[in-house]
Design a protein around this motif. Structure first.
Motif, PDB file in Angstrom:
ATOM      1  N   HIS A 141       6.515  11.474   2.398  1.00 20.33           N
ATOM      2  CA  HIS A 141       6.548  11.881   3.805  1.00 20.33           C
ATOM      3  C   HIS A 141       6.959  10.747   4.741  1.00 20.33           C
ATOM      4  CE1 HIS A 141       3.677  15.482   3.059  1.00 20.33           C
ATOM      5  NE2 HIS A 141       4.793  15.540   2.383  1.00 20.33           N
ATOM      6  N   GLN A 142       7.105   9.541   4.203  1.00 17.30           N
ATOM      7  CA  GLN A 142       7.467   8.415   5.065  1.00 17.30           C
ATOM      8  C   GLN A 142       8.967   8.118   4.991  1.00 17.30           C
ATOM      9  OE1 GLN A 142       5.164   5.492   3.028  1.00 17.30           O
ATOM     10  NE2 GLN A 142       6.952   4.613   2.037  1.00 17.30           N
ATOM     11  N   LEU A 143       9.685   8.796   4.060  1.00 16.78           N
ATOM     12  CA  LEU A 143      11.122   8.535   3.909  1.00 16.78           C
ATOM     13  C   LEU A 143      11.845   8.980   5.169  1.00 16.78           C
ATOM     14  CD1 LEU A 143      11.517   9.883   0.263  1.00 16.78           C
ATOM     15  CD2 LEU A 143      11.294   7.510   0.960  1.00 16.78           C
ATOM     16  N   PHE A 144      12.778   8.149   5.653  1.00 14.54           N
ATOM     17  CA  PHE A 144      13.442   8.530   6.901  1.00 14.54           C
ATOM     18  C   PHE A 144      14.925   8.220   6.923  1.00 14.54           C
ATOM     19  CE2 PHE A 144      14.240   4.454   8.935  1.00 14.54           C
ATOM     20  CZ  PHE A 144      13.464   3.609   8.153  1.00 14.54           C
ATOM     21  N   LEU A 203       0.849  -1.194   0.000  1.00 17.39           N
ATOM     22  CA  LEU A 203       0.000   0.000   0.000  1.00 17.39           C
ATOM     23  C   LEU A 203       0.884   1.243   0.000  1.00 17.39           C
ATOM     24  CD1 LEU A 203      -2.660   1.502   0.313  1.00 17.39           C
ATOM     25  CD2 LEU A 203      -2.648   0.969   2.726  1.00 17.39           C
ATOM     26  N   PHE A 234      14.301  -0.742   3.708  1.00 18.01           N
ATOM     27  CA  PHE A 234      13.538  -0.887   4.960  1.00 18.01           C
ATOM     28  C   PHE A 234      12.485  -1.994   4.868  1.00 18.01           C
ATOM     29  CE2 PHE A 234      10.000   0.667   7.766  1.00 18.01           C
ATOM     30  CZ  PHE A 234      10.648   0.461   8.966  1.00 18.01           C
ATOM     31  N   GLY A 235      11.694  -1.975   3.795  1.00 19.50           N
ATOM     32  CA  GLY A 235      10.620  -2.959   3.626  1.00 19.50           C
ATOM     33  C   GLY A 235      11.142  -4.391   3.607  1.00 19.50           C
ATOM     34  N   MET A 264       9.281  -4.964  -1.553  1.00 22.37           N
ATOM     35  CA  MET A 264       8.771  -6.124  -0.809  1.00 22.37           C
ATOM     36  C   MET A 264       8.170  -7.155  -1.759  1.00 22.37           C
ATOM     37  SD  MET A 264       7.163  -4.509   2.655  1.00 22.37           S
ATOM     38  CE  MET A 264       5.770  -3.775   1.843  1.00 22.37           C
ATOM     39  N   ASP A 305      16.642   3.584   2.453  1.00 23.93           N
ATOM     40  CA  ASP A 305      15.212   3.680   2.728  1.00 23.93           C
ATOM     41  C   ASP A 305      14.427   2.593   1.992  1.00 23.93           C
ATOM     42  OD1 ASP A 305      13.494   6.032   4.121  1.00 23.93           O
ATOM     43  OD2 ASP A 305      12.336   4.941   2.621  1.00 23.93           O
ATOM     44  N   PHE A 328       0.733   5.130   0.395  1.00 22.73           N
ATOM     45  CA  PHE A 328      -0.192   6.162   0.868  1.00 22.73           C
ATOM     46  C   PHE A 328      -0.075   7.436   0.049  1.00 22.73           C
ATOM     47  CE2 PHE A 328      -0.582   3.560   4.588  1.00 22.73           C
ATOM     48  CZ  PHE A 328      -1.828   3.870   5.050  1.00 22.73           C
ATOM     49  N   PHE A 352      16.736  14.482   0.871  1.00 21.23           N
ATOM     50  CA  PHE A 352      16.403  15.912   0.780  1.00 21.23           C
ATOM     51  C   PHE A 352      16.938  16.569  -0.488  1.00 21.23           C
ATOM     52  CE2 PHE A 352      16.479  14.802   5.248  1.00 21.23           C
ATOM     53  CZ  PHE A 352      15.180  15.134   5.583  1.00 21.23           C
ATOM     54  N   ASN A 375      12.490  -5.662   6.823  1.00 23.93           N
ATOM     55  CA  ASN A 375      11.439  -6.033   7.772  1.00 23.93           C
ATOM     56  C   ASN A 375      10.844  -7.400   7.459  1.00 23.93           C
ATOM     57  OD1 ASN A 375      11.533  -3.775   9.397  1.00 23.93           O
ATOM     58  ND2 ASN A 375      10.174  -2.609   8.057  1.00 23.93           N
TER      59      ASN A 375
END
Lengths: 282, 284
Positions: free
Chosen positions: B94-97, B87, B107-108, B160, B104, B89, B142, B111
């Motif tokens: 805004h979910q990048l960290f 999914l 990450f998926g 994923m 980044d 969004f 950025f 996990n």
């Protein structure tokens, strides 16, 4: 869990309390709290209870809603009661090893509990009946005299209202980011404390980035509308005392008079003290 | 494995005055391999609906089945479901960290419990699938443009290797070129990788051009569930729901009202152009 804390929440309805000038409510809370800690005898608390419940009745906020806010301070309350119960010196009633529950301790613990509960209820009434904006307006005007000492009251009030305004927005944002990371297989629940704290990094980083972005946008929007500090700004809805505010001040004044009078009257005080402790010990 | 929604209802703030029925008895079958568009006015329940597809929300009534298993079951692994149903969004950037794009995207798959090599391979593949510029793989998030950030975020879900890819307004806030690029990329994913795509959008043009099946949501209910051509023939009803038809369809209808013999069933720009050309040619 966050929803349990009703302190700072606003309850939407229409009542005399809601329409009252925030300055009256703020001063009223202050006086009420001072009174709570000044009473030397239980009769004072009866006055305070009567006063508190009349105000709650006037505010139209369900009592259940107010008592829900007490859940948040349950721990503090229990600790206070226990400390007072065991550590007040005086005539012992029950002795458990080295510590003992004293006659004075029972009285003290009960009084502290009463004070704390009423303090929370009294102050939540103000926030429940006043919008955050109104509250900061009241603080700004009520503390306006501090300008003499070069305290930037206007700026502080603006900062406060912005901070309050952003709480729900950031809560929503947190929820969104958490969901987005959950969708990428993040796990916030399992593992020990260190692992749990680490798992929050993917939420906190975007949250901070977004908070800074929002702050930047807001600053730009404020500058575009020529905001240049709080001094000398006029209000769209200036605070003006109405008749009900004057009446409220008179009632407050009466409350203070009665409190001082009752609190000092030693005959009544002695009588009630006796009755109260007998009641507690039976 | 198809996703099946069986009489799903979702109610917000149940039992209070502000109780909202976000989904009202929704039943859908989403087989693998389709390219589906979900359209609806703000508050029609689109976003709520897609959150049921990967178990971020569980239905208050009814059930969602994946692989023949009820996702509300206690022993059902929703984490695994989220790997199969990716999914993305709204504003996924805004979910990048992480410190750089590649980390980044990792990450998926990380996990999911993949090894370091598998994770990196999956991330590379995902970044390639979204045509992310190679020289920016290790750039800070950025330093990217809006469109690049969005690609990176979509890659983060693609890494994923989901079977279903749900995109909630993937083109929101992008310029026209960025929009076309993202939509072209999504369409390519469907064609080349055979991914099942569910595209939530309020742009009728996007939906008309790319998808093969349209689900129209209105006040928590499924109003239409059909091919774009069939759905957009209900222009009046769609307008009542606060939606419209593609501009091409609208122009065709207007020309028809003025006596041109234009096919009212056109939905894409190209079809409209062809039909208008044919009508003008016949007039001469």
């Amino acid at each position: 869990m966050i929803r349990d804390i009703t302190i700072g929440q606003y309850y939407q309805t229409d009542s005399v309390m809601h329409r009252l000038d925030p300055r009256v409510k703020l001063l009223g809370t202050l006086l009420f709290i001072v009174a709570l800690f000044m009473y030397k005898n239980p009769a004072g608390y009866i006055i305070a209870i009567v006063f508190l419940f009349s105000v709650i009745k006037l505010s139209g906020v369900p009592v259940k809603f107010i008592t829900r806010g007490l859940k948040g301070i349950l721990m503090i309350l229990m600790i206070t009661v226990l400390i007072n119960l065991f550590l007040t010196p005086g005539t012992a009633i029950v002795t458990l090893g080295k510590v003992s529950i004293t006659y004075e301790g029972v009285g003290m613990a009960f009084t502290m509990m009463l004070r704390l509960i009423m303090l929370i209820m009294g102050s939540s009434i103000v926030t429940l009946t006043t919008t955050p904006n109104n509250l900061t307006d009241g603080l700004e005007k009520g503390l306006g005299f501090l300008k003499v000492f070069h305290v930037p009251v206007g700026d502080v009030a603006m900062m406060m209202s912005i901070a309050l305004r952003f709480i729900p927005i950031l809560m929503e944002e947190t929820d969104r980011i958490m969901k987005a990371q959950l969708a990428r297989g993040a796990d916030f629940e399992s593992g020990n404390l260190v692992k749990k704290a680490k798992s929050l990094v993917p939420v906190l980083v975007p949250l901070f980035v977004s908070a800074f972005r929002r702050a930047g946008d807001l600053a730009m929007a404020m500058e575009a509308r020529c905001y240049r500090g709080g001094d000398g700004r006029t209000k769209m809805k200036p605070l003006i005392y109405k008749r009900r505010d004057i009446i409220a001040y008179i009632i407050l004044f009466l409350f203070v008079i009665v409190s001082v009078w009752v609190g000092r009257w030693s005959v009544i005080s002695g009588f009630f003290n006796d009755l109260y402790l007998r009641f507690l010990l039976n | 494995m198809p996703l099946i929604l069986d009489h799903v209802s979702q109610i917000y703030n149940e039992g209070t005055k502000e109780s909202v029925r976000a989904l009202d008895d929704v039943s859908l079958i989403i087989p693998e391999g389709q390219f589906i568009g979900i359209i609806g006015h703000t508050g029609s329940g689109k976003s709520t609906l897609v959150q049921h597809l990967n178990g971020l929300m569980l239905p208050k009534k009814g059930s969602v089945f994946y692989n023949g298993k009820d996702i509300s079951d206690k022993d059902f692994s929703r984490k695994e479901l989220r790997q199969h149903v990716g999914l993305v969004f709204q504003y996924p950037e805004h979910q990048l960290f992480e410190t750089d794009v590649f980390a980044d995207v990792c990450f998926g798959p990380k996990n999911m419990g993949l090894s370091k090599k598998e994770t990196e391979l999956a991330a590379f593949e995902a970044l390639r699938m979204v045509h992310f510029p190679e020289d920016l793989y290790y750039a800070s998030v950025f330093e990217l443009s809006g469109g690049q950030k969005r690609r990176a975020a979509i890659a983060g879900v693609l890494a994923m290797k989901p079977d279903f890819l749900v995109l909630d307004e993937p083109t929101a806030g992008l310029d026209p070129v960025g929009r076309l690029e993202i939509l072209g990329m999504v369409s390519e994913l469907h064609k080349k990788s055979g991914l099942t795509i569910i595209l939530v959008s309020h742009s009728m043009e996007d939906v008309a051009t790319y998808v093969e099946r349209v689900i129209v949501m209105d006040r928590g209910r499924v109003a239409y569930d059909d091919t774009p051509r069939e759905v957009f023939s209900h222009a009046e009803e769609l307008k009542e729901m606060g939606l419209g038809v593609p501009e091409s369809t609208e122009i065709a209808a207007m020309l028809r009202a003025r006596g041109f013999d234009v096919d009212p069933k056109v939905i894409t720009e190209k079809e409209a152009a062809d039909s208008i050309y044919a009508a003008l040619k016949a007039r001469r």
